[in-house]
Design an enzyme around this catalytic site. Structure first.
Site, PDB file in Angstrom:
ATOM      1  N   GLY A   1      -9.073 -11.739  41.479  1.00 46.44           N
ATOM      2  CA  GLY A   1      -7.964 -11.155  42.414  1.00 46.44           C
ATOM      3  C   GLY A   1      -8.474 -11.569  44.014  1.00 46.44           C
ATOM      4  O   GLY A   1      -9.541 -12.206  44.206  1.00 46.44           O
ATOM      5  N   ASP A   2      -7.755 -10.890  44.977  1.00 45.98           N
ATOM      6  CA  ASP A   2      -8.275 -11.135  46.258  1.00 45.98           C
ATOM      7  C   ASP A   2      -7.890 -12.852  46.770  1.00 45.98           C
ATOM      8  O   ASP A   2      -8.492 -13.108  47.724  1.00 45.98           O
ATOM      9  CB  ASP A   2      -9.315 -10.650  46.903  1.00 45.98           C
ATOM     10  CG  ASP A   2      -9.560  -9.301  46.542  1.00 45.98           C
ATOM     11  OD1 ASP A   2      -8.455  -8.590  46.481  1.00 45.98           O
ATOM     12  OD2 ASP A   2     -10.656  -8.611  46.085  1.00 45.98           O
TER      13      ASP A   2
ATOM     14  N   GLY B   1      -5.249 -14.078  48.082  1.00 46.65           N
ATOM     15  CA  GLY B   1      -4.468 -14.167  49.366  1.00 46.65           C
ATOM     16  C   GLY B   1      -2.976 -14.230  48.761  1.00 46.65           C
ATOM     17  O   GLY B   1      -2.142 -14.912  49.367  1.00 46.65           O
ATOM     18  N   LYS B   2      -2.623 -13.636  47.769  1.00 48.94           N
ATOM     19  CA  LYS B   2      -1.336 -13.556  47.115  1.00 48.94           C
ATOM     20  C   LYS B   2      -0.405 -12.950  48.181  1.00 48.94           C
ATOM     21  O   LYS B   2       0.642 -13.525  48.321  1.00 48.94           O
ATOM     22  CB  LYS B   2      -1.390 -12.522  45.852  1.00 48.94           C
ATOM     23  CG  LYS B   2      -2.039 -13.144  44.769  1.00 48.94           C
ATOM     24  CD  LYS B   2      -2.085 -12.170  43.685  1.00 48.94           C
ATOM     25  CE  LYS B   2      -3.010 -11.035  43.770  1.00 48.94           C
ATOM     26  NZ  LYS B   2      -4.580 -11.461  43.757  1.00 48.94           N
ATOM     27  N   GLY B   3      -0.681 -11.972  49.082  1.00 51.47           N
ATOM     28  CA  GLY B   3       0.171 -11.304  50.077  1.00 51.47           C
ATOM     29  C   GLY B   3       0.826 -12.391  51.002  1.00 51.47           C
ATOM     30  O   GLY B   3       1.654 -12.556  51.284  1.00 51.47           O
TER      31      GLY B   3
ATOM     32  N   GLY C   1      -4.305  -4.745  46.748  1.00 49.28           N
ATOM     33  CA  GLY C   1      -4.061  -4.918  48.080  1.00 49.28           C
ATOM     34  C   GLY C   1      -3.787  -6.446  48.686  1.00 49.28           C
ATOM     35  O   GLY C   1      -4.568  -7.067  48.758  1.00 49.28           O
ATOM     36  N   HIS C   2      -2.456  -6.333  48.987  1.00 45.16           N
ATOM     37  CA  HIS C   2      -1.962  -7.615  49.432  1.00 45.16           C
ATOM     38  C   HIS C   2      -1.830  -7.723  51.024  1.00 45.16           C
ATOM     39  O   HIS C   2      -1.122  -6.868  51.515  1.00 45.16           O
ATOM     40  CB  HIS C   2      -0.735  -8.025  48.493  1.00 45.16           C
ATOM     41  CG  HIS C   2      -1.116  -8.375  47.187  1.00 45.16           C
ATOM     42  ND1 HIS C   2       0.011  -8.251  46.506  1.00 45.16           N
ATOM     43  CD2 HIS C   2      -1.956  -8.321  46.353  1.00 45.16           C
ATOM     44  CE1 HIS C   2      -0.550  -8.509  45.314  1.00 45.16           C
ATOM     45  NE2 HIS C   2      -1.629  -8.325  45.253  1.00 45.16           N
TER      46      HIS C   2
ATOM     47  N   THR D   1     -11.178   0.581  41.068  1.00 45.95           N
ATOM     48  CA  THR D   1     -10.622   1.016  42.059  1.00 45.95           C
ATOM     49  C   THR D   1     -10.384   2.484  42.093  1.00 45.95           C
ATOM     50  O   THR D   1      -9.980   3.194  43.364  1.00 45.95           O
ATOM     51  CB  THR D   1      -9.265   0.181  42.781  1.00 45.95           C
ATOM     52  OG1 THR D   1      -8.288   0.510  41.758  1.00 45.95           O
ATOM     53  CG2 THR D   1      -9.691  -1.055  42.905  1.00 45.95           C
TER      54      THR D   1
ATOM     55  N   GLN E   1      -3.798  -8.807  41.148  1.00 48.84           N
ATOM     56  CA  GLN E   1      -5.316  -8.929  40.706  1.00 48.84           C
ATOM     57  C   GLN E   1      -5.242 -10.666  40.409  1.00 48.84           C
ATOM     58  O   GLN E   1      -4.559 -11.252  41.124  1.00 48.84           O
ATOM     59  CB  GLN E   1      -5.568  -8.249  39.183  1.00 48.84           C
ATOM     60  CG  GLN E   1      -5.545  -6.605  39.614  1.00 48.84           C
ATOM     61  CD  GLN E   1      -4.262  -5.851  39.674  1.00 48.84           C
ATOM     62  OE1 GLN E   1      -3.491  -5.917  38.756  1.00 48.84           O
ATOM     63  NE2 GLN E   1      -4.214  -5.096  40.646  1.00 48.84           N
TER      64      GLN E   1
ATOM     65  N   ARG F   1     -14.765  -2.073  49.971  1.00 52.59           N
ATOM     66  CA  ARG F   1     -16.133  -2.568  49.256  1.00 52.59           C
ATOM     67  C   ARG F   1     -16.404  -3.852  49.747  1.00 52.59           C
ATOM     68  O   ARG F   1     -15.688  -4.773  49.643  1.00 52.59           O
ATOM     69  CB  ARG F   1     -16.214  -2.308  47.846  1.00 52.59           C
ATOM     70  CG  ARG F   1     -16.291  -0.802  47.333  1.00 52.59           C
ATOM     71  CD  ARG F   1     -16.136  -1.042  45.794  1.00 52.59           C
ATOM     72  NE  ARG F   1     -14.644  -1.305  45.250  1.00 52.59           N
ATOM     73  CZ  ARG F   1     -14.452  -1.455  43.848  1.00 52.59           C
ATOM     74  NH1 ARG F   1     -15.427  -1.322  42.972  1.00 52.59           N
ATOM     75  NH2 ARG F   1     -13.108  -1.940  43.670  1.00 52.59           N
TER      76      ARG F   1
ATOM     77  N   LYS G   1      -8.398 -20.414  52.195  1.00 57.97           N
ATOM     78  CA  LYS G   1      -9.752 -20.269  52.789  1.00 57.97           C
ATOM     79  C   LYS G   1     -10.643 -21.191  52.702  1.00 57.97           C
ATOM     80  O   LYS G   1     -11.890 -21.112  52.887  1.00 57.97           O
ATOM     81  CB  LYS G   1     -10.237 -18.752  52.289  1.00 57.97           C
ATOM     82  CG  LYS G   1      -9.100 -17.557  52.740  1.00 57.97           C
ATOM     83  CD  LYS G   1      -9.889 -16.275  52.153  1.00 57.97           C
ATOM     84  CE  LYS G   1     -10.606 -15.415  53.241  1.00 57.97           C
ATOM     85  NZ  LYS G   1     -11.002 -14.193  52.917  1.00 57.97           N
TER      86      LYS G   1
HETATM   87  P1  IMO Z   1      -5.393  -7.601  44.398  1.00 58.58           P
HETATM   88  O1  IMO Z   1      -3.828  -7.829  43.799  1.00 58.58           O
HETATM   89  C1  IMO Z   1      -9.581  -7.614  43.348  1.00 58.58           C
HETATM   90  C2  IMO Z   1     -10.883  -4.761  40.105  1.00 58.58           C
HETATM   91  C3  IMO Z   1     -11.671  -3.597  40.457  1.00 58.58           C
HETATM   92  C4  IMO Z   1     -12.553  -3.460  39.033  1.00 58.58           C
HETATM   93  C5  IMO Z   1     -11.348  -3.809  38.048  1.00 58.58           C
HETATM   94  C6  IMO Z   1     -10.763  -2.735  37.226  1.00 58.58           C
HETATM   95  O2  IMO Z   1      -5.537  -7.195  45.486  1.00 58.58           O
HETATM   96  O3  IMO Z   1      -5.978  -9.119  44.036  1.00 58.58           O
HETATM   97  P2  IMO Z   1      -8.967  -1.115  38.082  1.00 58.58           P
HETATM   98  O4  IMO Z   1      -8.804  -0.292  39.421  1.00 58.58           O
HETATM   99  O5  IMO Z   1      -7.804  -1.855  37.849  1.00 58.58           O
HETATM  100  O6  IMO Z   1      -9.353  -0.218  37.024  1.00 58.58           O
HETATM  101  O7  IMO Z   1     -10.214  -1.864  38.357  1.00 58.58           O
HETATM  102  O8  IMO Z   1     -10.580  -4.925  38.599  1.00 58.58           O
HETATM  103  N1  IMO Z   1      -9.705  -5.225  40.771  1.00 58.58           N
HETATM  104  C7  IMO Z   1      -9.297  -6.038  41.828  1.00 58.58           C
HETATM  105  N2  IMO Z   1     -10.203  -6.899  42.262  1.00 58.58           N
HETATM  106  N3  IMO Z   1      -8.368  -7.334  43.608  1.00 58.58           N
HETATM  107  C8  IMO Z   1      -7.583  -6.673  43.124  1.00 58.58           C
HETATM  108  O9  IMO Z   1      -6.157  -6.664  43.367  1.00 58.58           O
HETATM  109  C9  IMO Z   1      -7.839  -5.678  42.225  1.00 58.58           C
HETATM  110  N4  IMO Z   1      -7.504  -4.681  41.473  1.00 58.58           N
HETATM  111  C10 IMO Z   1      -8.473  -4.717  40.421  1.00 58.58           C
HETATM  112  O10 IMO Z   1     -12.415  -3.836  41.314  1.00 58.58           O
HETATM  113  O11 IMO Z   1     -13.541  -4.406  39.073  1.00 58.58           O
HETATM  114 MG    MG Z   2      -6.985  -7.266  47.245  1.00 58.07          MG
END
Ligand code: IMO
Ligand code: MG
Length: 422
Positions: free
Chosen positions: A13-14, A16-18, A41-42, A130, A224, A303, A331
């Site tokens: 996850g994270d 940079g999809k947004g 969180g995009h 989350t 994710q 976090r 990045k």
């Molecule tokens: P984006 O779309 C990073 C992680 C949480 C946790 C695990 C399970 O912004 O990339 P959950 O809330 O789904 O039950 O959490 O998944 N997690 C993410 N980590 N980016 C995200 O979304 C995430 N969505 C869930 O930190 O380890």
């Molecule tokens: Mg995110």
């Protein structure tokens, strides 16, 4: 015949999809989310201003785009309405650009409580969720108890809501040490449900397939990352949906043969937020440096993210499982000032060495690294590929060779404009 293109994250996850979706949207009329929920969180940045989207597809800021929240998504009405109102405050008519699948499941206030209770009962082995209620909502979906967006229109909605809430209360009473009060959130939740009625609820699978038939370019936006996939991620430290290309089929109603180009996004290094295996994690100054320069703090929870070197073993696995055709690297600019950059090319587990992502991802994995010379210069302002430092080009070429995939876009900063398209 047109097909649905896909863009998704290949790491934890994270990635940079947004930003990427925002950059790609001029080529697409329709942007559709197919899984996940407000755990996402995009981040988008344009005209010097930042924006974080959790449920609304990242095409919403582009005029004449249609944004679909697909059936595979789980929706918290409170978070969705807050998001919509913030976008409307920018003068955008969201109701004309947003359509919501009737089959998408609703996150209830008690789902959030169940998430929190389950996590705190896990103690040290907590997932680091989350706490948005994602897991419990998908549990009710597969358990055939869930409430869906289309149910909002039913005269029995209130009764069904109360029945499910009471079922949750019974479950919550099992957690002896867990106290909670949903009254305030429930008020907002019920209020948001009312507000949602002014949006268009659709059979998204019918609409999406009609659009495909009409040759309208559609982009499916993942949330994710592949390593958080419920089936193929680092279980149990995963999210509760299929974050991979396969999720587009079930989360939007698109047949496998109608999936087109798959674009996979990865950061030039790795991050993870929450618990679970992360073989290339750094606990030293280099890790601190990546976090500080990359501003690696959660867009949803704030976090600090765990940081480490690029993991090619995991990346190749994700490329294979998603059928990625094109890579997008984010990045690299964060590593402008590193003397040496490392990449994991294999794992050592006990006395064996593997070059694939194994079931035993919880065991002590020692990454086998290949080292690269850093480019030691500021690449942020560069807009054409040929002008990049040779060390960065070598790094890119190595990743392309190992994954067998071309890197088509290199992003060098958070803004829409900071990008090289090859
Ligand atoms: P984006 O779309 C990073 C992680 C949480 C946790 C695990 C399970 O912004 O990339 P959950 O809330 O789904 O039950 O959490 O998944 N997690 C993410 N980590 N980016 C995200 O979304 C995430 N969505 C869930 O930190 O380890
Ligand atoms: Mg995110």
């Amino acid at each position: 015949m047109k097909k649905v293109d896909v863009v998704l994250g290949l790491q934890w996850g994270d990635e940079g999809k947004g930003k990427v979706v925002d950059v790609l949207t001029p080529g697409y009329n329709v942007i559709a989310r197919f899984q996940g929920g407000p755990n996402a969180g995009h981040s988008l940045k344009f005209d010097g201003e930042g924006f974080v989207l959790h449920t609304v597809p990242s095409g919403i800021f582009r005029e004449s785009s249609v944004n679909v929240i697909g059936n595979g998504v789980v929706i918290d009405p409170v978070i969705l309405m807050e998001e919509i109102e913030a976008i409307e405050a920018k003068g955008i008519d969201v109701s004309s650009r947003l359509k919501i699948a009737k089959r998408a499941h609703l996150i209830l206030p008690t789902h959030r409580m169940l998430d929190a209770a389950s996590e705190s009962a896990k103690g040290k082995s907590k997932i680091g969720s989350t706490l948005k209620g994602i897991g419990p909502t998908y549990m009710d979906k597969t358990g055939r108890n869930g409430l869906r967006v289309g149910d909002i229109l039913s005269p029995e909605f209130d009764a069904r809501y109360n029945a499910l809430k009471n079922k949750h209360f019974a479950l919550l009473s099992q957690y002896k040490d867990f106290t909670f009060d949903i009254s305030e959130y429930e008020q907002r939740w019920l209020g948001s449900i009312e507000k949602l009625r002014r949006f268009e609820f659709i059979e998204s699978e019918i609409e999406v397939n009609r659009l495909i038939d009409a040759d309208v370019p559609i982009l499916a936006e993942g949330a994710q990352g592949s390593m958080l996939d419920i089936d193929f991620g680092t279980y149990p430290f995963v999210t509760s949906s299929n974050t991979m290309t396969a999720g587009v089929c079930t989360g939007l109603g698109v047949a496998p043969g109608r999936v087109g180009k798959v674009m996979g996004i990865f950061k030039a290094y790795c991050t993870r937020v929450g618990s679970g295996p992360f073989p290339t994690e750094l606990f030293d100054e280099d890790g601190e440096k990546l976090r500080a320069i990359g501003r690696e703090f959660g867009a949803t929870t704030g976090r600090p993210r765990r940081c480490g070197w690029l993991d090619l073993v995991a990346l190749k696995y994700a490329v294979m499982m998603n059928g990625v055709n094109e890579l997008i690297m984010m990045k690299a600019d964060v590593m402008n000032d590193f003397d040496t950059i490392k990449v994991a090319v294999a794992y050592r587990i006990g006395d064996r060495e593997v070059d694939y992502f194994p079931f035993e991802s919880n065991e002590d994995i020692v990454p086998v690294y290949r080292e690269f010379k850093g480019w030691k210069s500021d690449v942020c302002g560069i807009r054409d590929y040929d002008s990049l430092p040779v060390e960065l080009k070598d790094y890119i070429a190595f990743i392309e060779k190992e994954t067998g995939c071309p890197i088509k876009i290199v992003s060098l900063g958070p803004d829409r404009s900071e990008i090289i398209v090859r």
